[in-house]
Write a protein that holds these residues in place. Sequence first.
Motif, short mmCIF file in Angstrom:
data_model
loop_
_atom_site.label_atom_id
_atom_site.label_comp_id
_atom_site.label_asym_id
_atom_site.label_seq_id
_atom_site.Cartn_x
_atom_site.Cartn_y
_atom_site.Cartn_z
N GLU A 42 -6.44 1.24 -4.97
CA GLU A 42 -7.85 1.01 -5.26
C GLU A 42 -8.18 1.15 -6.74
OE1 GLU A 42 -10.00 3.74 -2.88
OE2 GLU A 42 -9.53 2.73 -0.97
N THR A 43 -7.33 1.82 -7.49
CA THR A 43 -7.58 2.03 -8.92
C THR A 43 -6.65 1.16 -9.76
OG1 THR A 43 -6.01 3.84 -9.16
CG2 THR A 43 -8.25 4.41 -8.43
N ALA A 44 -7.14 0.84 -10.93
CA ALA A 44 -6.37 -0.02 -11.82
C ALA A 44 -5.05 0.63 -12.23
CB ALA A 44 -7.19 -0.38 -13.06
N GLY A 45 -5.06 1.96 -12.42
CA GLY A 45 -3.85 2.66 -12.84
C GLY A 45 -2.76 2.58 -11.78
N ASP A 46 -3.12 2.87 -10.50
CA ASP A 46 -2.13 2.84 -9.42
C ASP A 46 -1.58 1.42 -9.21
OD1 ASP A 46 -2.51 5.53 -9.05
OD2 ASP A 46 -3.88 5.29 -7.35
N VAL A 47 -2.48 0.44 -9.24
CA VAL A 47 -2.05 -0.95 -9.02
C VAL A 47 -1.13 -1.42 -10.14
CG1 VAL A 47 -2.85 -3.34 -8.88
CG2 VAL A 47 -4.08 -1.52 -7.66
N ALA A 48 -1.49 -1.10 -11.37
CA ALA A 48 -0.67 -1.55 -12.50
C ALA A 48 0.70 -0.90 -12.46
CB ALA A 48 -1.38 -1.23 -13.81
N ALA A 49 0.77 0.40 -12.18
CA ALA A 49 2.06 1.11 -12.18
C ALA A 49 2.99 0.56 -11.10
CB ALA A 49 1.82 2.60 -11.98
N ALA A 50 2.50 0.43 -9.86
CA ALA A 50 3.34 -0.03 -8.77
C ALA A 50 3.66 -1.53 -8.91
CB ALA A 50 2.66 0.24 -7.43
N GLY A 51 2.66 -2.31 -9.26
CA GLY A 51 2.87 -3.75 -9.34
C GLY A 51 3.86 -4.14 -10.44
N ILE A 52 3.74 -3.53 -11.61
CA ILE A 52 4.66 -3.86 -12.70
C ILE A 52 6.07 -3.36 -12.38
CG2 ILE A 52 5.19 -3.34 -15.11
CD1 ILE A 52 2.16 -3.48 -15.65
N ALA A 84 0.83 -1.21 0.00
CA ALA A 84 0.00 0.00 0.00
C ALA A 84 0.86 1.25 0.00
CB ALA A 84 -0.93 -0.01 1.20
N MET A 85 2.00 1.20 0.67
CA MET A 85 2.89 2.36 0.70
C MET A 85 3.60 2.54 -0.65
SD MET A 85 2.47 3.55 3.70
CE MET A 85 3.85 4.68 3.81
N LEU A 86 3.82 1.50 -1.36
CA LEU A 86 4.52 1.58 -2.64
C LEU A 86 3.60 1.99 -3.77
CD1 LEU A 86 6.54 -1.76 -2.31
CD2 LEU A 86 7.34 0.56 -1.78
N GLY A 87 2.29 1.87 -3.54
CA GLY A 87 1.33 2.19 -4.59
C GLY A 87 0.88 3.63 -4.60
N GLY A 110 5.14 6.45 -6.54
CA GLY A 110 5.86 5.44 -5.79
C GLY A 110 6.40 4.30 -6.64
N ALA A 111 6.35 4.42 -7.96
CA ALA A 111 6.81 3.33 -8.82
C ALA A 111 8.30 3.05 -8.62
CB ALA A 111 6.52 3.67 -10.28
N ALA A 112 9.10 4.12 -8.43
CA ALA A 112 10.54 3.91 -8.22
C ALA A 112 10.78 3.15 -6.92
CB ALA A 112 11.26 5.25 -8.20
N ASN A 113 10.02 3.50 -5.87
CA ASN A 113 10.16 2.78 -4.60
C ASN A 113 9.74 1.33 -4.75
OD1 ASN A 113 11.02 5.16 -3.36
ND2 ASN A 113 8.94 5.75 -2.76
N ALA A 114 8.70 1.08 -5.54
CA ALA A 114 8.24 -0.29 -5.73
C ALA A 114 9.30 -1.12 -6.46
CB ALA A 114 6.94 -0.28 -6.53
N ARG A 115 9.95 -0.52 -7.42
CA ARG A 115 11.00 -1.25 -8.14
C ARG A 115 12.16 -1.57 -7.22
NH1 ARG A 115 12.32 0.34 -14.29
NH2 ARG A 115 13.73 -1.38 -14.84
#
Length: 358
Positions: free
Chosen positions: A248-258, A196-199, A203-208
Amino acid sequence: MVMRTTRARKSASVSLVVTFVLGLAVGFSLCYALLEGIDRERRETPEALAESPEAPAEQAPPREEPVPEEPAPAVETPPEPPETPEPPVSEPVTQEEVFLTPEEKEALWPGRHLILTLEAGEMGMDTADMIARRRPGGVLVVTGENDPPEIITATIQQAREAAGTGRGPADLPLGFLTQEGGEVNPLRLSGVSAPAMLGAPGGAANAREAGARQAVAARNVGVAVLLAPRLDLRLKTAPDPAPQYFGETAGDVAAAGIAFARGVLEQGIVPVVKTYPGMSAATLNGAAFPVVAEKDVQKVAELMLPFAEAADLQLPALLAGNAAVPLLDKSQTRPACASPVMIREILREKWQYGGVVI
């Protein structure tokens, strides 16, 4: 006297002439008769041979054949049953050595598609025997609350020793682990943020970075595959704690998850995006298995959008869930993981996904 002498001389001359003539005639007659007889024999011999029957060839004196001994009287024996004819013995066929490509060798090993779940710790004899017989493609290690990371290494090594295929990190069975960060942290890493913090926006750089850090720790304990990131949306019906979802949104989930998945890949570990088609929207509602009961096409499309983007990028692996989607697959009894509509028609054909589906 003279006349007598003259007559006597004349008579003697005539007698000599007559005698000579008669001798000549007799000689000529004898010569002619002799030659005529020889000539006649020559002419009559072939005719005689032709007219006379063939003379039998000289027969060899008859051979004295040995007189066969009279056989002893046969002793009556009961008749033997007829022998069953033996089938013809075929000659052994010599077979030439067959060379298989790696793809053909894999096709002969169905166990490579099997992933076993193992509790971390010492492996029992029954489990080791099953692994030796089945030779699974992977083992998913499940740890207890206080288990150290070293127990993950020991469990994976026991599985590889039982399978007899090698001890390296790339040898089968591969080590699987569910490592997401936050509350799902079997590697006991400190300072790892929850999804949740990475999304959060930006936060995409942090997720990577988080994905790369967790992949390094997984590699150090012998893990080759991470069951992460989770691409489900954070909904009210979500079964897991809210911090374990990127947004909660498809855009945020896709960006952080990928971004998380790319960080894992950069460290040589395989990320498995989960859980297609979006388990957070599934409920039981008295059914035998979860069902995504949403009837709005737009909402179902948003739920599946992060997985569509992961498929478009051809991320290496995807985990299909056991939730049915009646809006897309009219069968009410087929979960997504066993649905030809959800797997073949949508994932493979429509989205052209070529990765591994678990």
